[in-house]
Design a protein around this motif. Structure first.
Motif, short mmCIF file in Angstrom:
data_model
loop_
_atom_site.label_atom_id
_atom_site.label_comp_id
_atom_site.label_asym_id
_atom_site.label_seq_id
_atom_site.Cartn_x
_atom_site.Cartn_y
_atom_site.Cartn_z
N THR A 46 0.84 -1.21 0.00
CA THR A 46 0.00 0.00 0.00
C THR A 46 0.86 1.25 0.00
OG1 THR A 46 -1.84 -1.06 1.16
CG2 THR A 46 -1.70 1.32 1.31
N ASN A 47 0.55 2.16 -0.90
CA ASN A 47 1.15 3.50 -0.92
C ASN A 47 0.07 4.44 -1.46
OD1 ASN A 47 3.01 5.56 -0.65
ND2 ASN A 47 3.92 5.21 -2.66
N ALA A 48 -0.89 4.78 -0.61
CA ALA A 48 -2.09 5.51 -1.01
C ALA A 48 -1.91 7.00 -0.75
CB ALA A 48 -3.30 4.97 -0.25
N HIS A 49 -1.93 7.79 -1.79
CA HIS A 49 -1.74 9.23 -1.66
C HIS A 49 -3.07 9.93 -1.37
CE1 HIS A 49 2.51 9.39 -2.86
NE2 HIS A 49 2.20 8.38 -3.65
N GLY A 50 -2.96 11.06 -0.69
CA GLY A 50 -4.15 11.82 -0.34
C GLY A 50 -4.73 12.54 -1.54
N GLY A 51 -6.07 12.74 -1.49
CA GLY A 51 -6.74 13.39 -2.61
C GLY A 51 -7.75 14.42 -2.17
N GLY A 52 -7.49 15.12 -1.06
CA GLY A 52 -8.41 16.16 -0.62
C GLY A 52 -8.89 15.93 0.79
N SER A 53 -9.49 16.97 1.38
CA SER A 53 -9.98 16.87 2.74
C SER A 53 -11.07 17.91 2.97
CB SER A 53 -8.84 17.08 3.75
OG SER A 53 -8.31 18.38 3.63
N MET A 54 -11.78 17.77 4.08
CA MET A 54 -12.81 18.71 4.49
C MET A 54 -12.76 18.82 6.00
SD MET A 54 -16.92 18.50 3.79
CE MET A 54 -16.60 18.18 2.06
N GLU A 55 -12.87 20.04 6.53
CA GLU A 55 -12.76 20.25 7.97
C GLU A 55 -13.86 21.18 8.47
OE1 GLU A 55 -8.87 21.84 8.59
OE2 GLU A 55 -7.91 19.88 8.65
N LEU A 56 -14.18 21.02 9.77
CA LEU A 56 -15.15 21.88 10.42
C LEU A 56 -14.63 22.22 11.81
CD1 LEU A 56 -17.96 23.21 10.31
CD2 LEU A 56 -18.88 21.14 11.36
N LEU A 57 -14.44 23.53 12.08
CA LEU A 57 -13.93 24.02 13.36
C LEU A 57 -15.09 24.37 14.27
CD1 LEU A 57 -11.41 25.06 15.01
CD2 LEU A 57 -11.85 27.30 13.94
N ASN A 58 -15.00 23.97 15.55
CA ASN A 58 -16.09 24.30 16.48
C ASN A 58 -16.06 25.78 16.86
OD1 ASN A 58 -13.97 24.49 18.29
ND2 ASN A 58 -14.73 22.94 19.71
N ASP A 59 -17.13 26.26 17.50
CA ASP A 59 -17.27 27.68 17.82
C ASP A 59 -16.18 28.16 18.78
OD1 ASP A 59 -19.49 27.80 16.22
OD2 ASP A 59 -20.91 27.46 17.87
N GLU A 60 -15.71 27.29 19.65
CA GLU A 60 -14.69 27.68 20.62
C GLU A 60 -13.29 27.71 20.03
OE1 GLU A 60 -16.87 25.20 21.10
OE2 GLU A 60 -18.29 26.35 22.34
N GLY A 61 -13.12 27.17 18.82
CA GLY A 61 -11.79 27.15 18.21
C GLY A 61 -10.85 26.15 18.82
N THR A 62 -11.40 25.12 19.47
CA THR A 62 -10.55 24.14 20.16
C THR A 62 -10.59 22.76 19.52
OG1 THR A 62 -12.37 23.61 21.68
CG2 THR A 62 -10.81 25.33 22.37
N GLU A 63 -11.46 22.55 18.54
CA GLU A 63 -11.58 21.21 17.97
C GLU A 63 -11.95 21.28 16.49
OE1 GLU A 63 -13.50 17.50 19.94
OE2 GLU A 63 -15.03 18.28 18.56
N ILE A 64 -11.31 20.43 15.72
CA ILE A 64 -11.61 20.28 14.30
C ILE A 64 -12.06 18.85 14.05
CG2 ILE A 64 -10.57 20.06 12.02
CD1 ILE A 64 -8.90 22.49 12.58
N LYS A 65 -13.18 18.69 13.36
CA LYS A 65 -13.60 17.40 12.83
C LYS A 65 -13.33 17.43 11.33
CE LYS A 65 -15.52 15.23 16.40
NZ LYS A 65 -15.09 13.90 16.88
N GLY A 66 -12.66 16.40 10.84
CA GLY A 66 -12.29 16.43 9.43
C GLY A 66 -12.35 15.08 8.76
N THR A 67 -12.38 15.11 7.45
CA THR A 67 -12.29 13.90 6.64
C THR A 67 -11.13 14.05 5.67
OG1 THR A 67 -13.81 14.76 4.96
CG2 THR A 67 -14.77 13.47 6.74
N MET A 68 -10.42 12.94 5.42
CA MET A 68 -9.37 12.91 4.41
C MET A 68 -9.69 11.78 3.43
SD MET A 68 -5.86 13.18 6.64
CE MET A 68 -5.73 14.24 8.07
#
Length: 426
Positions: free
Chosen positions: A154-176
């Protein structure tokens, strides 16, 4: 030799795992019921050893499928509803993800958690959390970049991502999103860069290839569409629960002259347009290879079409346009505005505005018998009008003589082709 030995070890381990499998309790009853319902028919005499082997393979396929379904039924990945597409939400509700819950700490104290993944033959989708009570909004915009996933074969390269920052600026939920991984891998490693010095980091996590979702469609298309400056050939389609990928090759001279790409290529399933996720193009011998990515297909599929509504085109014009400020001109249905004309230290500068995806070809200015070709273009910007985007830029001509005419040999533009390809779904 080491690689061969490793493969043999993996296959031996898989053989032992299959031998230890226990089919679901109602497996025999379901098989008997299905056989009783099957109408009998005459057939030619078969080799009994071949029949026994085929039956063994079928039994393994049925047991493996049911075993996997029971193994990960109900394992949802929580906390990502706001950044999941409709398809991913449906798959998550059905428990098609793998829970990972592996974590590591980045050099600035931020905690990285790989919560879960979804995998199939088209891609690996990773769901992750970045958490820091001190705040991560200012620092992680540039200090955490995913690179690739590695593992056995396996040598799988990344192809994009999406992130969402919470209102407090302390946590990011993301997908890659990554290339698909090997079905023989049992451990995977995410590689990333962190910190202002872009220090390399990694985190390894377990992977169960038996929980990868099954491919729905994998078949050839082998259809070619002729465009003004070449050809586009659609070769294969691979549809999995998470996405639909169409691969092909093209030899189109002016593909990159405008920023339109494959936006005009649509996938239609059961009469409805499937969402376009994106596309990739890479250079290859005798042209370029491409892959088009769409959302997953409906479970009940009755018809499937690939439609080239629009693609880059070329029109030969040989236009001679009188030059005057604040004038509009029609170029085969495309708009051209001449806005300003000025003599500067660089030469004669003419500022024009056109439709966003329109490029003039073979541009010159004429004054009497003197013809001066364009030297360069500067100051490009997009303007938003009521119904469309336009591109404004300034053309520079290396002359001091004010021109009478603008000469245009041709245009690269978005052209309607309306070519339809039927893809069998039986």
């Amino acid at each position: 030799m080491k690689a061969l030995k490793k493969i043999e070890e993996v296959l031996s381990e898989e053989k032992r795992r299959i031998a230890d499998m226990t089919p679901p309790q109602d497996f025999e009853a379901r098989m008997r019921s299905a056989l009783d319902a099957k109408p009998s028919r005459k057939s030619k005499r078969k080799n009994p050893y071949i029949m026994m082997a085929a039956a063994g393979v079928l039994c393994f396929m049925l047991i493996s499928y049911n075993y996997n379904a029971f193994a990960y039924y109900g394992k949802k990945i929580f906390g990502y509803e706001e950044i999941m597409t409709g398809t991913m939400k449906d798959l998550n509700e059905k428990g098609m993800g793998q829970i990972i819950e592996r974590k590591t700490t980045l050099i600035d104290g931020t905690e990285l958690i790989i919560d879960g993944i979804m995998t199939d033959a088209n891609q690996l989708v990773m769901y992750y959390t970045l958490s820091n009570p001190q705040g991560i909004a200012d620092s992680l915009d540039y200090v955490f970049i995913s690179d690739k996933i590695t593992g056995f074969l396996t040598n799988a390269h990344g192809g994009g991502s999406m992130e969402l920052l919470n209102d407090e600026g302390t946590e990011i939920k993301g997908t890659m999103y990554f290339d698909p991984v090997s079905p023989f891998a049992k451990k995977l490693t995410l590689h990333f860069w962190q910190g202002q010095e872009y220090q390399e980091g990694s985190i390894t996590f377990p992977y169960d290839p038996n929980k990868a979702m099954q491919t729905q469609i994998k078949q050839s298309i082998k259809e070619t569409v002729k465009v003004d400056k070449g050809t586009v050939t659609f070769k294969t389609i691979t549809a999995t629960p998470t996405s639909t990928v169409i691969e092909g090759k093209m030899d189109v001279d002016n593909f990159d002259r405008i920023r339109f790409g494959f936006e005009g290529v649509k996938l239609i399933a059961n009469g409805n347009t499937i969402d376009n996720i994106g596309y990739g193009v890479r250079s290859a011998f005798n042209g370029s290879k491409f892959d088009l990515r769409f959302d997953g297909l409906p479970e009940e599929l009755h018809s499937l079409q690939l439609v080239v509504n629009e693609f880059v085109g070329y029109e030969k014009l040989e236009e001679q346009i009188p030059i005057a400020e604040d004038t509009h001109h029609d170029l085969e249905g495309n708009d051209l505005w001449i806005k300003r004309i000025a003599a500067t230290e660089r030469g004669i500068e003419i500022t024009i505005e056109t439709d966003e995806n329109l490029l003039l070809d073979g541009v010159s200015i004429q004054n009497g018998d003197n013809v001066t070709p364009i030297k360069t273009t500067i100051g490009q910007k997009l303007n938003k009008k009521t119904d469309k985007l336009t591109s404004e830029r300034t053309m520079v001509f290396e002359t001091k003589s004010m021109p009478e005419y603008l000469l245009i040999k041709g245009i690269h533009y978005v052209k309607e082709y309306n070519q339809k390809i039927e893809i069998p779904v039986d």
